[in-house]
Design a protein around this motif. Structure first.
Motif, PDB file in Angstrom:
ATOM      1  N   GLN A 162      -7.931  -9.253  -6.939  1.00  0.00           N
ATOM      2  CA  GLN A 162      -7.888  -8.589  -5.636  1.00  0.00           C
ATOM      3  C   GLN A 162      -6.619  -9.025  -4.923  1.00  0.00           C
ATOM      4  O   GLN A 162      -6.410 -10.223  -4.694  1.00  0.00           O
ATOM      5  CB  GLN A 162      -9.115  -8.973  -4.809  1.00  0.00           C
ATOM      6  CG  GLN A 162      -9.148  -8.374  -3.419  1.00  0.00           C
ATOM      7  CD  GLN A 162      -9.324  -6.865  -3.423  1.00  0.00           C
ATOM      8  OE1 GLN A 162     -10.115  -6.340  -4.194  1.00  0.00           O
ATOM      9  NE2 GLN A 162      -8.584  -6.175  -2.555  1.00  0.00           N
ATOM     10  N   LEU A 163      -5.788  -8.057  -4.589  1.00  0.00           N
ATOM     11  CA  LEU A 163      -4.518  -8.310  -3.914  1.00  0.00           C
ATOM     12  C   LEU A 163      -4.611  -7.795  -2.485  1.00  0.00           C
ATOM     13  O   LEU A 163      -4.873  -6.611  -2.269  1.00  0.00           O
ATOM     14  CB  LEU A 163      -3.378  -7.605  -4.634  1.00  0.00           C
ATOM     15  CG  LEU A 163      -3.163  -7.923  -6.113  1.00  0.00           C
ATOM     16  CD1 LEU A 163      -2.216  -6.920  -6.746  1.00  0.00           C
ATOM     17  CD2 LEU A 163      -2.609  -9.326  -6.273  1.00  0.00           C
ATOM     18  N   ASN A 164      -4.381  -8.670  -1.519  1.00  0.00           N
ATOM     19  CA  ASN A 164      -4.433  -8.287  -0.105  1.00  0.00           C
ATOM     20  C   ASN A 164      -3.111  -8.614   0.582  1.00  0.00           C
ATOM     21  O   ASN A 164      -2.303  -9.387   0.080  1.00  0.00           O
ATOM     22  CB  ASN A 164      -5.572  -9.028   0.595  1.00  0.00           C
ATOM     23  CG  ASN A 164      -6.928  -8.704   0.028  1.00  0.00           C
ATOM     24  OD1 ASN A 164      -7.226  -7.560  -0.329  1.00  0.00           O
ATOM     25  ND2 ASN A 164      -7.782  -9.719  -0.071  1.00  0.00           N
ATOM     26  N   SER A 165      -2.912  -8.003   1.740  1.00  0.00           N
ATOM     27  CA  SER A 165      -1.706  -8.251   2.554  1.00  0.00           C
ATOM     28  C   SER A 165      -0.443  -8.165   1.709  1.00  0.00           C
ATOM     29  O   SER A 165       0.420  -9.036   1.742  1.00  0.00           O
ATOM     30  CB  SER A 165      -1.807  -9.634   3.218  1.00  0.00           C
ATOM     31  OG  SER A 165      -2.962  -9.724   4.022  1.00  0.00           O
ATOM     32  N   GLY A 208      -3.429  -0.474 -10.965  1.00  0.00           N
ATOM     33  CA  GLY A 208      -2.137  -0.534 -10.296  1.00  0.00           C
ATOM     34  C   GLY A 208      -1.810   0.767  -9.588  1.00  0.00           C
ATOM     35  O   GLY A 208      -2.511   1.765  -9.735  1.00  0.00           O
ATOM     36  N   GLY A 209      -0.728   0.743  -8.811  1.00  0.00           N
ATOM     37  CA  GLY A 209      -0.317   1.949  -8.116  1.00  0.00           C
ATOM     38  C   GLY A 209       0.642   1.652  -6.992  1.00  0.00           C
ATOM     39  O   GLY A 209       1.173   0.542  -6.884  1.00  0.00           O
ATOM     40  N   LEU A 210       0.851   2.654  -6.155  1.00  0.00           N
ATOM     41  CA  LEU A 210       1.740   2.541  -5.000  1.00  0.00           C
ATOM     42  C   LEU A 210       0.904   2.263  -3.755  1.00  0.00           C
ATOM     43  O   LEU A 210      -0.073   2.972  -3.489  1.00  0.00           O
ATOM     44  CB  LEU A 210       2.524   3.829  -4.822  1.00  0.00           C
ATOM     45  CG  LEU A 210       3.403   3.953  -3.576  1.00  0.00           C
ATOM     46  CD1 LEU A 210       4.520   2.916  -3.611  1.00  0.00           C
ATOM     47  CD2 LEU A 210       3.972   5.368  -3.467  1.00  0.00           C
ATOM     48  N   VAL A 211       1.288   1.247  -3.012  1.00  0.00           N
ATOM     49  CA  VAL A 211       0.554   0.883  -1.804  1.00  0.00           C
ATOM     50  C   VAL A 211       1.548   0.510  -0.715  1.00  0.00           C
ATOM     51  O   VAL A 211       2.639  -0.003  -1.007  1.00  0.00           O
ATOM     52  CB  VAL A 211      -0.425  -0.274  -2.100  1.00  0.00           C
ATOM     53  CG1 VAL A 211       0.314  -1.515  -2.555  1.00  0.00           C
ATOM     54  CG2 VAL A 211      -1.329  -0.559  -0.920  1.00  0.00           C
ATOM     55  N   GLN A 212       1.187   0.755   0.505  1.00  0.00           N
ATOM     56  CA  GLN A 212       2.055   0.413   1.626  1.00  0.00           C
ATOM     57  C   GLN A 212       1.981  -1.081   1.935  1.00  0.00           C
ATOM     58  O   GLN A 212       0.960  -1.730   1.634  1.00  0.00           O
ATOM     59  CB  GLN A 212       1.655   1.207   2.865  1.00  0.00           C
ATOM     60  CG  GLN A 212       1.922   2.694   2.744  1.00  0.00           C
ATOM     61  CD  GLN A 212       1.681   3.433   4.048  1.00  0.00           C
ATOM     62  OE1 GLN A 212       1.006   2.937   4.940  1.00  0.00           O
ATOM     63  NE2 GLN A 212       2.242   4.631   4.147  1.00  0.00           N
ATOM     64  N   PRO A 213       3.022  -1.626   2.522  1.00  0.00           N
ATOM     65  CA  PRO A 213       2.973  -3.038   2.939  1.00  0.00           C
ATOM     66  C   PRO A 213       1.755  -3.309   3.816  1.00  0.00           C
ATOM     67  O   PRO A 213       1.419  -2.507   4.691  1.00  0.00           O
ATOM     68  CB  PRO A 213       4.275  -3.214   3.709  1.00  0.00           C
ATOM     69  CG  PRO A 213       5.198  -2.208   3.108  1.00  0.00           C
ATOM     70  CD  PRO A 213       4.328  -1.021   2.780  1.00  0.00           C
ATOM     71  N   GLY A 214       1.098  -4.425   3.550  1.00  0.00           N
ATOM     72  CA  GLY A 214      -0.118  -4.766   4.265  1.00  0.00           C
ATOM     73  C   GLY A 214      -1.378  -4.245   3.607  1.00  0.00           C
ATOM     74  O   GLY A 214      -2.486  -4.615   4.016  1.00  0.00           O
ATOM     75  N   GLY A 215      -1.218  -3.414   2.611  1.00  0.00           N
ATOM     76  CA  GLY A 215      -2.355  -2.819   1.937  1.00  0.00           C
ATOM     77  C   GLY A 215      -2.964  -3.721   0.875  1.00  0.00           C
ATOM     78  O   GLY A 215      -2.535  -4.871   0.686  1.00  0.00           O
ATOM     79  N   SER A 216      -3.963  -3.174   0.178  1.00  0.00           N
ATOM     80  CA  SER A 216      -4.710  -3.931  -0.828  1.00  0.00           C
ATOM     81  C   SER A 216      -4.861  -3.121  -2.100  1.00  0.00           C
ATOM     82  O   SER A 216      -4.820  -1.880  -2.076  1.00  0.00           O
ATOM     83  CB  SER A 216      -6.097  -4.298  -0.306  1.00  0.00           C
ATOM     84  OG  SER A 216      -6.018  -5.122   0.844  1.00  0.00           O
ATOM     85  N   LEU A 217      -5.028  -3.832  -3.195  1.00  0.00           N
ATOM     86  CA  LEU A 217      -5.323  -3.228  -4.485  1.00  0.00           C
ATOM     87  C   LEU A 217      -6.245  -4.171  -5.237  1.00  0.00           C
ATOM     88  O   LEU A 217      -6.182  -5.394  -5.040  1.00  0.00           O
ATOM     89  CB  LEU A 217      -4.059  -3.018  -5.317  1.00  0.00           C
ATOM     90  CG  LEU A 217      -3.176  -1.811  -5.085  1.00  0.00           C
ATOM     91  CD1 LEU A 217      -1.947  -1.888  -5.979  1.00  0.00           C
ATOM     92  CD2 LEU A 217      -3.932  -0.515  -5.318  1.00  0.00           C
ATOM     93  N   ARG A 218      -7.057  -3.601  -6.116  1.00  0.00           N
ATOM     94  CA  ARG A 218      -7.837  -4.431  -7.032  1.00  0.00           C
ATOM     95  C   ARG A 218      -7.478  -4.033  -8.454  1.00  0.00           C
ATOM     96  O   ARG A 218      -7.683  -2.883  -8.858  1.00  0.00           O
ATOM     97  CB  ARG A 218      -9.333  -4.289  -6.812  1.00  0.00           C
ATOM     98  CG  ARG A 218     -10.112  -5.317  -7.632  1.00  0.00           C
ATOM     99  CD  ARG A 218     -11.593  -5.326  -7.359  1.00  0.00           C
ATOM    100  NE  ARG A 218     -12.319  -4.315  -8.113  1.00  0.00           N
ATOM    101  CZ  ARG A 218     -13.592  -4.417  -8.481  1.00  0.00           C
ATOM    102  NH1 ARG A 218     -14.277  -5.509  -8.149  1.00  0.00           N
ATOM    103  NH2 ARG A 218     -14.186  -3.445  -9.136  1.00  0.00           N
ATOM    104  N   LEU A 219      -6.967  -4.985  -9.190  1.00  0.00           N
ATOM    105  CA  LEU A 219      -6.642  -4.783 -10.587  1.00  0.00           C
ATOM    106  C   LEU A 219      -7.829  -5.196 -11.442  1.00  0.00           C
ATOM    107  O   LEU A 219      -8.535  -6.152 -11.123  1.00  0.00           O
ATOM    108  CB  LEU A 219      -5.411  -5.597 -10.975  1.00  0.00           C
ATOM    109  CG  LEU A 219      -4.169  -5.412 -10.102  1.00  0.00           C
ATOM    110  CD1 LEU A 219      -3.013  -6.246 -10.665  1.00  0.00           C
ATOM    111  CD2 LEU A 219      -3.786  -3.966  -9.965  1.00  0.00           C
ATOM    112  N   SER A 220      -8.002  -4.490 -12.552  1.00  0.00           N
ATOM    113  CA  SER A 220      -9.051  -4.821 -13.502  1.00  0.00           C
ATOM    114  C   SER A 220      -8.436  -5.020 -14.872  1.00  0.00           C
ATOM    115  O   SER A 220      -7.404  -4.428 -15.200  1.00  0.00           O
ATOM    116  CB  SER A 220     -10.087  -3.698 -13.584  1.00  0.00           C
ATOM    117  OG  SER A 220     -10.709  -3.490 -12.334  1.00  0.00           O
ATOM    118  N   CYS A 221      -9.085  -5.831 -15.672  1.00  0.00           N
ATOM    119  CA  CYS A 221      -8.658  -6.059 -17.054  1.00  0.00           C
ATOM    120  C   CYS A 221      -9.904  -6.065 -17.923  1.00  0.00           C
ATOM    121  O   CYS A 221     -10.721  -6.983 -17.834  1.00  0.00           O
ATOM    122  CB  CYS A 221      -7.914  -7.372 -17.159  1.00  0.00           C
ATOM    123  SG  CYS A 221      -7.508  -7.855 -18.857  1.00  0.00           S
TER     124      CYS A 221
END
Length: 125
Positions: free
Chosen positions: A82-85, A9-22
């Protein structure tokens, strides 16, 4: 018993992407279905995505369909999201969850027995 630890997790700008792991431990992840849920400030926790124990069945919430991909690596006992847009409406604490072994995948929180501590995702400019 299954222990779950989220990261990514973290801070991302609108339109950005993040990948979370568990990362799962305690039992082989190939034994159980897993899912991601999220809770935004002032709102109830809601379903995001789920995958069956061997990955053959996947479900997504309508609100994230097309922007999110769930995957499961049973060789690493790890679940991914994976979180996009991303939009500010995606801001929430994201939780990883696991069901009891051999149960069919579900989108309902009540069907999940094990939960991680959550990872914060903040979408903001």
């Amino acid at each position: 018993q299954v222990q779950l630890v989220e990261s990514g997790g973290g801070l991302v700008q609108p339109g950005g992407s993040l990948r979370l792991s568990c990362a799962a431990s305690g039992r082989a992840s190939s034994l159980y279905a897993m899912g991601w849920f999220r809770q935004a400030p002032g709102k109830e926790r809601e379903f995001v995505a789920a995958v069956s124990r061997l990955g053959s069945t996947i479900d997504y919430a309508d609100s994230v369909k097309g922007r999110v991909t769930i995957s499961k690596d049973n060789t690493r006992n790890t679940l991914y999201l994976q979180l996009n847009s991303l939009t500010p409406e995606d801001t929430a604490v994201y939780y990883c969850a696991a069901m009891e072994p051999l149960r069919a995948v579900s989108t309902l929180q009540k069907d999940y027995e094990y939960w991680g501590q959550g990872t914060q995702v903040t979408v903001s400019s």
